[in-house]
Design an enzyme around this catalytic site. Structure first.
Site, mmCIF file in Angstrom:
data_model
loop_
_atom_site.group_PDB
_atom_site.id
_atom_site.type_symbol
_atom_site.label_atom_id
_atom_site.label_comp_id
_atom_site.label_asym_id
_atom_site.label_seq_id
_atom_site.Cartn_x
_atom_site.Cartn_y
_atom_site.Cartn_z
ATOM 1 N N LYS A 180 67.939 4.363 14.479
ATOM 2 C CA LYS A 180 67.041 5.507 14.601
ATOM 3 C C LYS A 180 65.695 4.941 15.006
ATOM 4 O O LYS A 180 65.143 4.076 14.305
ATOM 5 C CB LYS A 180 66.969 6.161 13.230
ATOM 6 C CG LYS A 180 65.900 7.145 12.992
ATOM 7 C CD LYS A 180 66.103 7.624 11.560
ATOM 8 C CE LYS A 180 65.097 8.633 11.107
ATOM 9 N NZ LYS A 180 63.734 8.321 11.418
HETATM 10 P P1 FBP Z 1 60.677 13.167 10.441
HETATM 11 O O1 FBP Z 1 61.551 13.887 11.429
HETATM 12 O O2 FBP Z 1 59.959 14.100 9.541
HETATM 13 O O3 FBP Z 1 59.784 12.176 11.154
HETATM 14 O O4 FBP Z 1 61.692 12.376 9.480
HETATM 15 C C1 FBP Z 1 62.350 11.220 9.886
HETATM 16 C C2 FBP Z 1 61.863 10.045 9.062
HETATM 17 O O5 FBP Z 1 62.403 8.820 9.485
HETATM 18 C C3 FBP Z 1 62.122 10.180 7.589
HETATM 19 O O6 FBP Z 1 63.382 9.725 7.206
HETATM 20 C C4 FBP Z 1 61.013 9.377 7.019
HETATM 21 O O7 FBP Z 1 60.621 9.798 5.781
HETATM 22 C C5 FBP Z 1 59.911 9.614 7.985
HETATM 23 O O8 FBP Z 1 60.472 9.926 9.208
HETATM 24 C C6 FBP Z 1 59.046 8.410 8.185
HETATM 25 O O9 FBP Z 1 57.952 8.846 8.922
HETATM 26 P P2 FBP Z 1 56.769 7.898 9.301
HETATM 27 O O10 FBP Z 1 57.226 7.132 10.483
HETATM 28 O O11 FBP Z 1 55.677 8.871 9.612
HETATM 29 O O12 FBP Z 1 56.498 7.063 8.092
#
Ligand code: FBP
Length: 266
Positions: free
Chosen positions: A179
């Site tokens: 991801k």
């Molecule tokens: P979002 O779609 O809200 O970005 O969620 C995906 C994610 O990977 C979550 O699993 C995780 O909490 C968050 O994004 C991390 O976001 P950031 O990169 O802002 O710390």
């Protein structure tokens, strides 16, 4: 390019992936639930995860233990095995808080792990990933890497070459799915996918934006060959998350044009 053979269920549907991510209460804190206060209630988000477009729900151990038993028939569980809070002000790092064996015991169908490439503790996180990846192979659970270059070694985590490197780290270390952040265009995302050697690459949702801005990024990623999306805030911070999931289903699983998907929204 052939995709590597991971079982098509439970993490995927027709080879595509839509992870609903809900680890924000740990990663970011209550601030992410301000827009839609019900989203602080895990039951609210487990209900959203019943939408047929969602191929798994990613949560931390405590949420899985407390809530998953009521949803085991309707929701595929992706147990996040490490995580960190926003209260921590040091170099990016993520504590392992659940073992693969315990995740399997509480019903996980897949496991997830964050690797901060470029952080001072990258070596430690990569060694933890080795243990997790091998234990997951032994349990037959697919592994999703949240591959987020971040920290002292990374000047710009949005640079396309950095994101391509992140996808490659997932391939080299044995993830089934990586991801990564969206690098901003279909062409740049294609370079990322090409670097992943057939491992599935999914786009990270990011902070909430307009329907059009968000869906056009998703469409750009799918057109580039990404297998799908992991999304949190762009779903649970909306008043009508089901409607957005309908649109995502069209783009990811039915390969519908952006306009068709957008025309369904209010
Ligand atoms: P979002 O779609 O809200 O970005 O969620 C995906 C994610 O990977 C979550 O699993 C995780 O909490 C968050 O994004 C991390 O976001 P950031 O990169 O802002 O710390």
């Amino acid at each position: 390019m052939a995709m590597r053979p991971i079982k098509d269920t439970p993490l995927t549907r027709d080879g595509k992936v839509l992870v609903l991510a809900y680890d924000h209460g740990l990663e970011h804190g209550p601030v992410d639930f301000g827009a839609v206060p019900e989203s602080a209630d895990p039951d609210h988000v487990f209900e959203i995860a019943k939408h047929p477009a969602v191929t798994s729900l990613a949560v931390q151990k405590g949420i899985a233990e407390g809530y998953y038993p009521s949803y085991a028939d309707d929701v595929t569980l992706l147990a996040k095995l490490n995580g960190t809070s926003n209260l921590w002000m040091g170099e990016p790092n993520s504590a392992v808080n659940c073992s693969v064996e315990y995740a399997a015991e509480i019903g996980a169908d897949a496991v997830g792990f964050t690797l901060y490439g470029g952080a001072n503790n990258e070596v430690g996180m990569a060694e933890e990933f080795r243990e997790i990846q091998e234990a997951a192979r032994a349990q037959g659970l697919p592994v999703v890497m949240w591959s987020y270059p971040r920290g002292q070694g990374v000047k710009n985590d949005k640079k396309p070459k950095t994101i391509a490197y992140a996808a490659r780290q997932g391939l080299e270390l044995g993830a089934d799915v990586s991801k990564v952040k969206y690098p901003g265009s279909t062409a740049a995302m294609k370079d990322v996918v090409d670097m992943a050697g057939g491992m599935k690459v999914i786009m990270s949702g990011g902070s909430k934006r307009t329907d059009e801005a968000f869906l056009s990024d998703v469409k750009g990623a799918i057109d580039a060959g990404a297998a799908g999306l992991a999304v949190g805030r762009n779903v649970f911070q909306r008043e009508n998350p089901e409607q957005l999931l309908d649109a995502l289903e069209q783009i990811i699983f039915e390969e519908a044009p952006l306009d068709t998907a957008l025309s369904q929204l209010d």
